[in-house]
Design a protein around this motif. Structure first.
Motif, PDB file in Angstrom:
ATOM      1  N   PRO A   1      -9.258   3.827 -13.607  1.00  0.00           N
ATOM      2  CA  PRO A   1      -9.361   3.615 -14.939  1.00  0.00           C
ATOM      3  C   PRO A   1     -10.411   2.826 -15.257  1.00  0.00           C
ATOM      4  CG  PRO A   1      -7.134   2.746 -14.091  1.00  0.00           C
ATOM      5  CD  PRO A   1      -8.031   3.061 -13.045  1.00  0.00           C
ATOM      6  N   PRO A   2     -11.097   3.080 -16.561  1.00  0.00           N
ATOM      7  CA  PRO A   2     -12.193   2.507 -17.023  1.00  0.00           C
ATOM      8  C   PRO A   2     -12.263   1.086 -16.997  1.00  0.00           C
ATOM      9  CG  PRO A   2     -11.229   3.513 -18.822  1.00  0.00           C
ATOM     10  CD  PRO A   2     -10.476   3.888 -17.803  1.00  0.00           C
ATOM     11  N   LYS A   3     -13.361   0.404 -16.612  1.00  0.00           N
ATOM     12  CA  LYS A   3     -13.565  -1.091 -16.728  1.00  0.00           C
ATOM     13  C   LYS A   3     -14.130  -1.440 -18.153  1.00  0.00           C
ATOM     14  CE  LYS A   3     -13.562  -1.914 -11.801  1.00  0.00           C
ATOM     15  NZ  LYS A   3     -14.165  -2.504 -10.645  1.00  0.00           N
ATOM     16  N   THR A   4     -13.588  -2.541 -18.459  1.00  0.00           N
ATOM     17  CA  THR A   4     -14.190  -3.042 -19.865  1.00  0.00           C
ATOM     18  C   THR A   4     -15.582  -3.776 -19.661  1.00  0.00           C
ATOM     19  OG1 THR A   4     -11.776  -3.552 -20.686  1.00  0.00           O
ATOM     20  CG2 THR A   4     -13.698  -4.568 -21.870  1.00  0.00           C
ATOM     21  N   LYS A   5     -16.336  -3.457 -20.484  1.00  0.00           N
ATOM     22  CA  LYS A   5     -17.897  -4.085 -20.571  1.00  0.00           C
ATOM     23  C   LYS A   5     -17.554  -5.536 -21.133  1.00  0.00           C
ATOM     24  CE  LYS A   5     -20.264   0.057 -21.773  1.00  0.00           C
ATOM     25  NZ  LYS A   5     -21.056   0.750 -22.609  1.00  0.00           N
ATOM     26  N   PRO A   6     -18.268  -6.518 -20.399  1.00  0.00           N
ATOM     27  CA  PRO A   6     -18.253  -7.872 -20.688  1.00  0.00           C
ATOM     28  C   PRO A   6     -18.422  -8.200 -22.185  1.00  0.00           C
ATOM     29  CG  PRO A   6     -19.449  -7.567 -18.753  1.00  0.00           C
ATOM     30  CD  PRO A   6     -19.530  -6.237 -19.324  1.00  0.00           C
ATOM     31  N   PHE A   7     -17.920  -9.278 -22.675  1.00  0.00           N
ATOM     32  CA  PHE A   7     -18.167  -9.673 -23.967  1.00  0.00           C
ATOM     33  C   PHE A   7     -19.100 -11.085 -23.877  1.00  0.00           C
ATOM     34  CE2 PHE A   7     -14.058  -8.001 -23.818  1.00  0.00           C
ATOM     35  CZ  PHE A   7     -13.901  -7.433 -25.093  1.00  0.00           C
ATOM     36  N   ALA A   8     -19.950 -11.044 -24.721  1.00  0.00           N
ATOM     37  CA  ALA A   8     -21.079 -12.085 -25.066  1.00  0.00           C
ATOM     38  C   ALA A   8     -20.327 -13.427 -25.225  1.00  0.00           C
ATOM     39  CB  ALA A   8     -22.082 -11.719 -25.854  1.00  0.00           C
TER      40      ALA A   8
ATOM     41  N   PRO B   1     -13.277  -9.586 -17.447  1.00  0.00           N
ATOM     42  CA  PRO B   1     -12.853  -8.308 -18.057  1.00  0.00           C
ATOM     43  C   PRO B   1     -12.916  -7.212 -16.955  1.00  0.00           C
ATOM     44  CG  PRO B   1     -15.115  -8.866 -18.579  1.00  0.00           C
ATOM     45  CD  PRO B   1     -14.319 -10.111 -18.176  1.00  0.00           C
ATOM     46  N   GLU B   2     -13.571  -7.293 -15.700  1.00  0.00           N
ATOM     47  CA  GLU B   2     -13.576  -6.551 -14.734  1.00  0.00           C
ATOM     48  C   GLU B   2     -12.242  -6.286 -14.003  1.00  0.00           C
ATOM     49  OE1 GLU B   2     -14.435 -10.488 -12.995  1.00  0.00           O
ATOM     50  OE2 GLU B   2     -14.918  -9.517 -14.807  1.00  0.00           O
ATOM     51  N   GLU B   3     -11.234  -7.488 -14.294  1.00  0.00           N
ATOM     52  CA  GLU B   3      -9.835  -7.194 -13.610  1.00  0.00           C
ATOM     53  C   GLU B   3      -8.937  -6.388 -14.534  1.00  0.00           C
ATOM     54  OE1 GLU B   3      -8.297 -10.806 -12.183  1.00  0.00           O
ATOM     55  OE2 GLU B   3     -10.044 -11.549 -11.368  1.00  0.00           O
ATOM     56  N   PHE B   4      -9.494  -5.986 -15.813  1.00  0.00           N
ATOM     57  CA  PHE B   4      -8.436  -5.418 -16.557  1.00  0.00           C
ATOM     58  C   PHE B   4      -8.963  -3.630 -17.100  1.00  0.00           C
ATOM     59  CE2 PHE B   4      -7.977  -9.812 -17.117  1.00  0.00           C
ATOM     60  CZ  PHE B   4      -6.559 -10.124 -17.423  1.00  0.00           C
ATOM     61  N   ALA B   5      -8.111  -2.943 -17.334  1.00  0.00           N
ATOM     62  CA  ALA B   5      -8.392  -1.719 -17.984  1.00  0.00           C
ATOM     63  C   ALA B   5      -7.674  -1.590 -19.364  1.00  0.00           C
ATOM     64  CB  ALA B   5      -7.994  -0.501 -16.976  1.00  0.00           C
ATOM     65  N   VAL B   6      -8.394  -1.783 -20.428  1.00  0.00           N
ATOM     66  CA  VAL B   6      -7.990  -2.076 -21.662  1.00  0.00           C
ATOM     67  C   VAL B   6      -8.465  -0.957 -22.522  1.00  0.00           C
ATOM     68  CG1 VAL B   6      -7.188  -3.370 -23.563  1.00  0.00           C
ATOM     69  CG2 VAL B   6      -7.283  -4.476 -21.541  1.00  0.00           C
ATOM     70  N   PRO B   7      -8.112  -0.099 -23.032  1.00  0.00           N
ATOM     71  CA  PRO B   7      -8.701   1.052 -23.660  1.00  0.00           C
ATOM     72  C   PRO B   7      -8.998   0.756 -25.071  1.00  0.00           C
ATOM     73  CG  PRO B   7      -6.380   1.466 -23.648  1.00  0.00           C
ATOM     74  CD  PRO B   7      -6.508   0.587 -22.718  1.00  0.00           C
ATOM     75  N   LEU B   8     -10.302   0.225 -25.222  1.00  0.00           N
ATOM     76  CA  LEU B   8     -11.044  -0.231 -26.294  1.00  0.00           C
ATOM     77  C   LEU B   8     -12.143   0.782 -26.955  1.00  0.00           C
ATOM     78  CD1 LEU B   8     -11.729  -4.014 -25.290  1.00  0.00           C
ATOM     79  CD2 LEU B   8      -9.817  -2.976 -26.546  1.00  0.00           C
ATOM     80  N   HIS B   9     -11.965   2.102 -26.400  1.00  0.00           N
ATOM     81  CA  HIS B   9     -13.170   2.832 -27.117  1.00  0.00           C
ATOM     82  C   HIS B   9     -12.860   3.346 -28.506  1.00  0.00           C
ATOM     83  CE1 HIS B   9      -9.743   5.309 -25.472  1.00  0.00           C
ATOM     84  NE2 HIS B   9     -10.023   6.039 -26.458  1.00  0.00           N
ATOM     85  N   THR B  10     -11.712   2.981 -29.198  1.00  0.00           N
ATOM     86  CA  THR B  10     -11.410   3.170 -30.642  1.00  0.00           C
ATOM     87  C   THR B  10     -11.247   1.911 -31.425  1.00  0.00           C
ATOM     88  OG1 THR B  10      -8.965   3.711 -30.465  1.00  0.00           O
ATOM     89  CG2 THR B  10     -10.753   5.652 -30.331  1.00  0.00           C
ATOM     90  N   ARG B  11     -11.410   0.696 -30.396  1.00  0.00           N
ATOM     91  CA  ARG B  11     -10.677  -0.483 -31.005  1.00  0.00           C
ATOM     92  C   ARG B  11     -11.804  -1.636 -30.763  1.00  0.00           C
ATOM     93  NH1 ARG B  11      -5.286  -2.049 -28.424  1.00  0.00           N
ATOM     94  NH2 ARG B  11      -6.235  -1.128 -26.404  1.00  0.00           N
TER      95      ARG B  11
END
Length: 343
Positions: free
Chosen positions: A4-11, A329-339
């Motif tokens: 599953p795609p990993k989430t890019k970090p948040f600043a 965020p590297e431990e999660f796969a949360v589909p955020l591409h549209t959110r």
């Protein structure tokens, strides 16, 4: 099969919001290792928009200005405009960015955030629970969270390929039927919603009163209590026999649903009960009916005895879940591409 795609970090700093129909709760995380700073909740009805609420609840209380934001909303998230289910706010991320200077905004469902929170049990000091039933060690495996309150939220948390994957849904609207002879006798006295009896119709706040009226009708008694708090209070004080019987049944039904969800997700990592009602009736849940109903899953009783059940006692679990996600965020796969919206 691809991972599953990993989430890019948040600043950092990151602001978090748990936005419901009545209250909006906010917290701030200045960096990955910092403690989560919470702010007093505000009423959504007191503000015209989430932008105004953020400014009043957070910006007026601190000079720290967030670079990113994660908001958990009590609403389905679809597109660039999100209507809160039980409030007048329409959340438009691009307008929030323009009004606040936040450059990165992600939107999640409120129980999706609750699911993220239970990944942190035992790891984050902000996420506290107490055991219901036997003390069973928590495994890093699939989990379930459910929370009766105004409604009945349900979400799964799948652990796969080394990642936590939240699975929000509408599990609170599954049907709930009778099992024992007493329940079969009671069911005709229960008022239906939309022609059916759902889990939410019995386990949300309004369900407590619905069960109480049905129990009074079955016993040939007068129903003298009219609000959920009256019924739970009378049961805890043992001052009303119908209320005591009602809440004993309530705990059995909640345990039965929790067990069903555990089987659906094979949640050997644990089942977690939160929401506004459960913490107030902790002593009733711990009395045994909840756990007994949870384990009565022929032919899988032995499996059910190995699954821990916990009551969420953290005051703001959705914010804790969002913080866990932002920290790692590297431990999660949360589909955020549209959110997820970025400047």
């Amino acid at each position: 099969m691809a991972s599953p795609p990993k989430t890019k970090p948040f600043a950092f700093p990151v602001i978090f919001g748990d936005i419901g129909g009545t209250n909006a709760r906010f917290a701030l995380l200045e960096d990955e290792g910092a403690a989560l700073r919470s702010f007093p909740p505000v009423h959504t009805g007191d503000f015209e928009s989430i932008e105004e609420a953020v400014k009043a609840a957070v910006f007026e209380k601190t000079e720290t200005r967030p670079k990113s934001a994660l908001f958990a909303l009590a609403a389905p998230i679809d597109g660039d405009e999100v209507d809160l289910t039980n409030a007048d706010w329409v959340i438009k991320p691009r307008e929030v960015m323009a009004a606040t200077g936040i450059a990165d905004i992600a939107l999640l469902n409120d129980f999706e955030a609750q699911a993220l929170a239970v990944s942190a049990v035992g790891e984050e000091t902000e996420m506290t629970t107490v055991t219901i039933g036997p003390e069973i060690a928590l495994e890093r495996n699939c989990r379930v969270v459910l929370g009766p309150g105004t409604g009945l939220g349900v979400a799964g948390l799948v652990y796969a390929a080394g990642l936590w994957i939240p699975v929000p849904g509408e599990g609170g609207h599954v049907a709930l039927g009778p099992v024992s002879e007493e329940e079969f006798a009671l069911w005709p006295h229960i008022e239906k919603e939309g022609g059916r009896i759902s889990a939410e119709a019995l386990l949300a706040g309004r369900g407590i009163v619905r069960l109480y009226r049905a129990m009074a009708s079955l016993r040939g008694r007068r129903a003298t209590l009219h609000w959920p708090k009256e019924v739970t209070g009378a049961a805890l004080a043992a001052s009303d026999e119908t209320a005591v019987e009602t809440m004993a049944l309530y705990c059995r039904l909640l345990g039965r649903l929790a067990g069903d969800l555990a089987l659906v997700f094979m949640a050997t990592g644990g089942v977690f009960v939160g929401g506004g009602i459960a913490p107030r009736i902790a002593t009733l849940l711990e009395a045994g009916a909840f756990r007994q109903a949870f384990e009565e899953k022929y032919p899988h009783e032995n499996l059910m005895r190995t699954i821990p059940t916990r009551l969420i006692t953290a005051s703001r679990p959705a914010l804790t879940g969002l913080a866990a996600f932002a920290r790692r965020p590297e431990e999660f796969a949360v589909p955020l591409h549209t959110r997820r919206w970025q400047a």
